[in-house]
Design a protein around this motif. Structure first.
Motif, PDB file in Angstrom:
ATOM      1  N   GLU A  54       1.075  -1.264  -0.007  1.00 12.28           N
ATOM      2  CA  GLU A  54      -0.035   0.072  -0.047  1.00 12.28           C
ATOM      3  C   GLU A  54       0.998   1.293   0.040  1.00 12.28           C
ATOM      4  O   GLU A  54       1.946   1.169   0.409  1.00 12.28           O
ATOM      5  CB  GLU A  54      -0.932  -0.011   1.223  1.00 12.28           C
ATOM      6  CG  GLU A  54      -0.390   0.073   2.428  1.00 12.28           C
ATOM      7  CD  GLU A  54      -1.362   0.147   3.635  1.00 12.28           C
ATOM      8  OE1 GLU A  54      -1.122   0.757   4.562  1.00 12.28           O
ATOM      9  OE2 GLU A  54      -2.123  -0.801   3.686  1.00 12.28           O
ATOM     10  N   SER A  63       0.543   6.086   0.107  1.00 13.37           N
ATOM     11  CA  SER A  63      -0.063   7.054  -0.109  1.00 13.37           C
ATOM     12  C   SER A  63       0.126   7.466  -1.412  1.00 13.37           C
ATOM     13  O   SER A  63       1.171   7.051  -1.851  1.00 13.37           O
ATOM     14  CB  SER A  63       0.167   8.071   0.882  1.00 13.37           C
ATOM     15  OG  SER A  63       1.574   8.717   0.710  1.00 13.37           O
ATOM     16  N   ASN A  64      -0.656   8.616  -1.811  1.00 17.15           N
ATOM     17  CA  ASN A  64      -0.563   9.093  -3.261  1.00 17.15           C
ATOM     18  C   ASN A  64       0.922   9.737  -3.364  1.00 17.15           C
ATOM     19  O   ASN A  64       1.630   9.702  -4.273  1.00 17.15           O
ATOM     20  CB  ASN A  64      -1.430  10.314  -3.576  1.00 17.15           C
ATOM     21  CG  ASN A  64      -1.723  10.756  -5.087  1.00 17.15           C
ATOM     22  OD1 ASN A  64      -1.857   9.761  -5.834  1.00 17.15           O
ATOM     23  ND2 ASN A  64      -1.139  11.822  -5.352  1.00 17.15           N
ATOM     24  N   GLN A  98       3.644   9.139  -1.460  1.00 15.39           N
ATOM     25  CA  GLN A  98       4.417   8.047  -1.627  1.00 15.39           C
ATOM     26  C   GLN A  98       4.691   7.418  -3.038  1.00 15.39           C
ATOM     27  O   GLN A  98       5.705   7.119  -3.674  1.00 15.39           O
ATOM     28  CB  GLN A  98       4.147   6.811  -0.643  1.00 15.39           C
ATOM     29  CG  GLN A  98       4.395   7.527   0.662  1.00 15.39           C
ATOM     30  CD  GLN A  98       3.954   6.495   1.736  1.00 15.39           C
ATOM     31  OE1 GLN A  98       2.877   5.635   1.508  1.00 15.39           O
ATOM     32  NE2 GLN A  98       4.532   6.426   2.919  1.00 15.39           N
ATOM     33  N   ARG A 105      -9.080   2.763  -3.384  1.00 13.83           N
ATOM     34  CA  ARG A 105      -8.727   4.215  -2.548  1.00 13.83           C
ATOM     35  C   ARG A 105      -9.283   4.289  -1.394  1.00 13.83           C
ATOM     36  O   ARG A 105     -10.539   4.524  -1.640  1.00 13.83           O
ATOM     37  CB  ARG A 105      -8.854   5.137  -3.591  1.00 13.83           C
ATOM     38  CG  ARG A 105      -8.014   5.148  -4.879  1.00 13.83           C
ATOM     39  CD  ARG A 105      -8.657   5.922  -6.108  1.00 13.83           C
ATOM     40  NE  ARG A 105      -8.701   7.362  -5.611  1.00 13.83           N
ATOM     41  CZ  ARG A 105      -8.153   8.581  -5.794  1.00 13.83           C
ATOM     42  NH1 ARG A 105      -7.012   8.352  -6.413  1.00 13.83           N
ATOM     43  NH2 ARG A 105      -8.389   9.790  -5.378  1.00 13.83           N
ATOM     44  N   ASP A 127      -6.946   7.262   5.115  1.00 15.73           N
ATOM     45  CA  ASP A 127      -6.116   6.650   6.084  1.00 15.73           C
ATOM     46  C   ASP A 127      -6.863   6.838   7.138  1.00 15.73           C
ATOM     47  O   ASP A 127      -7.380   8.130   7.929  1.00 15.73           O
ATOM     48  CB  ASP A 127      -4.736   7.384   6.115  1.00 15.73           C
ATOM     49  CG  ASP A 127      -3.938   6.866   6.805  1.00 15.73           C
ATOM     50  OD1 ASP A 127      -4.261   6.514   8.024  1.00 15.73           O
ATOM     51  OD2 ASP A 127      -2.511   6.773   6.567  1.00 15.73           O
ATOM     52  N   ILE A 153      -4.928  11.780   3.974  1.00 17.06           N
ATOM     53  CA  ILE A 153      -4.149  10.951   3.093  1.00 17.06           C
ATOM     54  C   ILE A 153      -5.125   9.844   2.532  1.00 17.06           C
ATOM     55  O   ILE A 153      -6.128   9.355   3.456  1.00 17.06           O
ATOM     56  CB  ILE A 153      -3.237  10.236   4.040  1.00 17.06           C
ATOM     57  CG1 ILE A 153      -2.236  11.585   4.349  1.00 17.06           C
ATOM     58  CG2 ILE A 153      -2.359   9.258   3.295  1.00 17.06           C
ATOM     59  CD1 ILE A 153      -1.132  11.107   5.344  1.00 17.06           C
ATOM     60  N   VAL A 178      -5.091   5.834   1.335  1.00 16.13           N
ATOM     61  CA  VAL A 178      -4.606   4.807   1.016  1.00 16.13           C
ATOM     62  C   VAL A 178      -4.689   4.081  -0.099  1.00 16.13           C
ATOM     63  O   VAL A 178      -5.852   3.743  -0.204  1.00 16.13           O
ATOM     64  CB  VAL A 178      -4.596   3.802   2.110  1.00 16.13           C
ATOM     65  CG1 VAL A 178      -3.714   2.491   2.084  1.00 16.13           C
ATOM     66  CG2 VAL A 178      -4.132   4.762   3.629  1.00 16.13           C
TER      67      VAL A 178
END
Length: 162
Positions: A68, A70-71, A73, A100, A103, A109, A111
């Motif tokens: 997984e 975040s956008n 990352q 999507r 978080d 955020i 995920v």
């Protein structure tokens, strides 16, 4: 003598030519850049039958490797902007390849995770990508390939640090 100055031979009037340099090897940075362009073109062509762009495939493969992200990352690891990563993920989500979800620890955020269908797509694409890698490596043995990979990884680490 008749007062005329004798003409000099052509070789006497021209400046001596400098010795030719021995053929030099291209800079490593040039070779890496050239390889990057060749690989991008070959990978892009290999992904066409799967209906994926190189950015989409890269993002999906990052999610498969990480589980997984975040956008932000995903963008960093996929070499694209956060805005582009968002567009890529919206497209992948609409195809059912990515989920999507907010978080639970941070409201802003999202995920991102691969679905089973997304994993299947990545694995199919990887077979095509692996063919290109095998072609590139030719008869280079696994130990030498691992050494080259280690050097490339070290180059990246050094440049990121500076």
């Amino acid at each position: 003598m008749n007062g005329k100055v004798p003409k000099k031979a052509a070789s006497e009037t021209t400046a001596p030519r400098p010795a030719r340099k021995a053929a030099s090897r291209p800079h490593l940075t040039y070779l890496i850049g050239s390889l990057d362009r060749i690989l991008k073109r070959r990978l892009t062509d290999a992904l066409v039958p799967f209906g994926l762009t190189l950015a989409q495939f890269t993002a999906l493969s990052v999610l498969e490797a990480r589980g997984e992200a975040s956008n932000a990352q995903l963008a960093e690891r996929s070499f694209i902007t956060p805005q582009s990563a968002n567009e890529v993920m919206i497209a992948m989500s609409s195809r059912g390849w990515v989920t999507r979800e907010p978080d639970p620890n941070h409201g802003r955020i999202v995920v991102l995770r691969l679905t089973d269908e997304g994993r299947t797509v990545v694995r199919r694409c990887m077979k095509a990508i692996e063919l290109i890698e095998r072609e590139m490596l030719g008869d280079i043995d696994a130990e030498k390939a691992a050494e080259i990979q280690a050097h490339l990884e070290e180059f990246g680490r050094r440049l990121r640090r500076s």
